[in-house]
Enzyme design. Structure first.
Site, short mmCIF file in Angstrom:
data_model
loop_
_atom_site.label_atom_id
_atom_site.label_comp_id
_atom_site.label_asym_id
_atom_site.label_seq_id
_atom_site.Cartn_x
_atom_site.Cartn_y
_atom_site.Cartn_z
N HIS A 1 1.98 1.93 -3.45
CA HIS A 1 0.92 2.59 -4.23
C HIS A 1 0.89 4.09 -3.92
CE1 HIS A 1 -1.00 -0.86 -6.09
NE2 HIS A 1 -0.98 -1.51 -4.93
N THR B 1 0.83 -1.21 0.00
CA THR B 1 0.00 0.00 0.00
C THR B 1 0.86 1.25 0.00
OG1 THR B 1 -1.76 -1.16 1.18
CG2 THR B 1 -1.80 1.25 1.26
#
Length: 341
Positions: A43, A40
């Protein structure tokens, strides 16, 4: 305090100074010792479409950590100064039907630490005491800092009975590799994991996978034949989000097989529903960790001898965070730890 933050709406992450978070009546103040970089966080670093829609700027990011309790809100019970803790990164509302029904991980109003509110890539973190998990002495700060992704692996792996079963895992990222280790530890027969990243497939072998298969070079059907499998896999865990991998999984499942899905496809994905229907497959979506049953299972698995140390491949001081992010983005690593001490 020193922190890593998403300061601008563009690729990158920045070492900066932010105010120490304020302690609320029901909160803990945690001095961070170790953090781990999550997919994450990559990202968010890359500032992809999901991050642009989800993450406010500026904001301190990060949600995988281990630390020490240095402040306790006046309404908090059950913690003392000096307790070693990690914590659940999904902060839930407590009043929706799922929360009140004991299905807290399915809260419709979840807020993510380091995604929607200030995260753990900092010298200090404040979270609700409810979200903190007290660490047994035998679990190191390094291992505790990866409890969040380990929890994804445990939640996925233990969704279905694995004892004596043949298991297929598509996607040899750190979570997929840890899921393979869990499956073997709890008594699966064959655990086959697929990917096209040889570095991570080698890590999976070190973590106990029966076979780690580069599907660009080797046929899954041939591997099944080599293992003496004639009827297909009993349990599947889809960790990649790659449509072709899921298609291969559907084709390889035994009738009545069960699939747990954690990988998130980048776009809409076509499914051959005839495979699902005529094989009588069960498909379960996995999100986060069950609160807090998964956390107790994680600690117990490690205490009972599950060795996760090979998945932690790189350590960096926080001042060298860029090297850590570059290593994670290269795909040539397992988990990367940032040291805040």
């Amino acid at each position: 305090m020193k922190s890593l933050a998403k300061l601008k709406a563009e690729p990158g992450i920045w070492l900066t100074r932010t105010e120490k978070p304020k302690l609320g009546h029901n909160d803990l103040l945690i001095k961070i010792k170790k953090t781990a970089i999550c997919g994450t966080d990559i990202h968010i670093y890359n500032w992809d479409e999901w991050a642009q829609k989800t993450v406010p700027t500026p904001m301190v990011v990060g949600h995988e950590y281990a630390g020490e309790v240095v402040g306790i809100g006046q309404e908090v019970k059950g913690f003392t100064l000096g307790d070693r803790v990690s914590g659940e990164g999904h902060i839930t509302c407590g009043h929706c039907r799922n929360c009140r029904g004991g299905r807290t991980h399915l809260c419709r109003n979840t807020v993510g630490v380091g995604v929607n509110r200030a995260g753990s890539f900092a010298e200090y973190l404040v979270i609700p005491a409810y979200n903190a998990f007290k660490l047994p002495d035998e679990i190191s700060d390094d291992l505790a800092s990866i409890f969040d992704p380990f929890g994804n692996a445990v939640h996925t792996a233990l969704s279905f009975d694995l004892v004596g079963e043949d298991v297929l895992i598509t996607g040899a990222g750190p979570i997929g590799i840890m899921a393979a280790a869990v499956a073997k530890h709890v008594g699966a027969r064959h655990v086959v994991i697929t990917d096209i990243n040889e570095y991570r497939l080698d890590l999976a072998r070190k973590m106990g996978a029966t076979r780690a298969v580069d599907v660009s070079k080797e046929s899954l059907k041939d591997v099944m034949t080599d293992l003496g499998m004639t009827e297909g896999f009993d349990v599947g865990m889809e960790m990649s989000g790659v449509p072709m991998a899921f298609t291969s999984m559907l084709e390889s499942m035994n009738n009545g097989g069960k699939i747990a899905m954690l990988g998130i496809p980048g776009s809409d994905m076509a499914i051959d529903w005839s495979q699902v229907i005529f094989k009588g497959l069960t498909i379960k979506g996995i999100y986060g960790r069950e609160m807090f049953e998964t956390w107790y299972k994680m600690a117990s698995l490690i205490q009972s001898g599950l060795d996760l140390t090979p998945i932690i491949t790189h350590h960096y001081n926080i001042d060298d965070f860029q090297q850590g992010f570059d290593m994670m983005r290269s795909g040539q690593s397992g988990k990367v730890i940032l040291d805040w001490t």
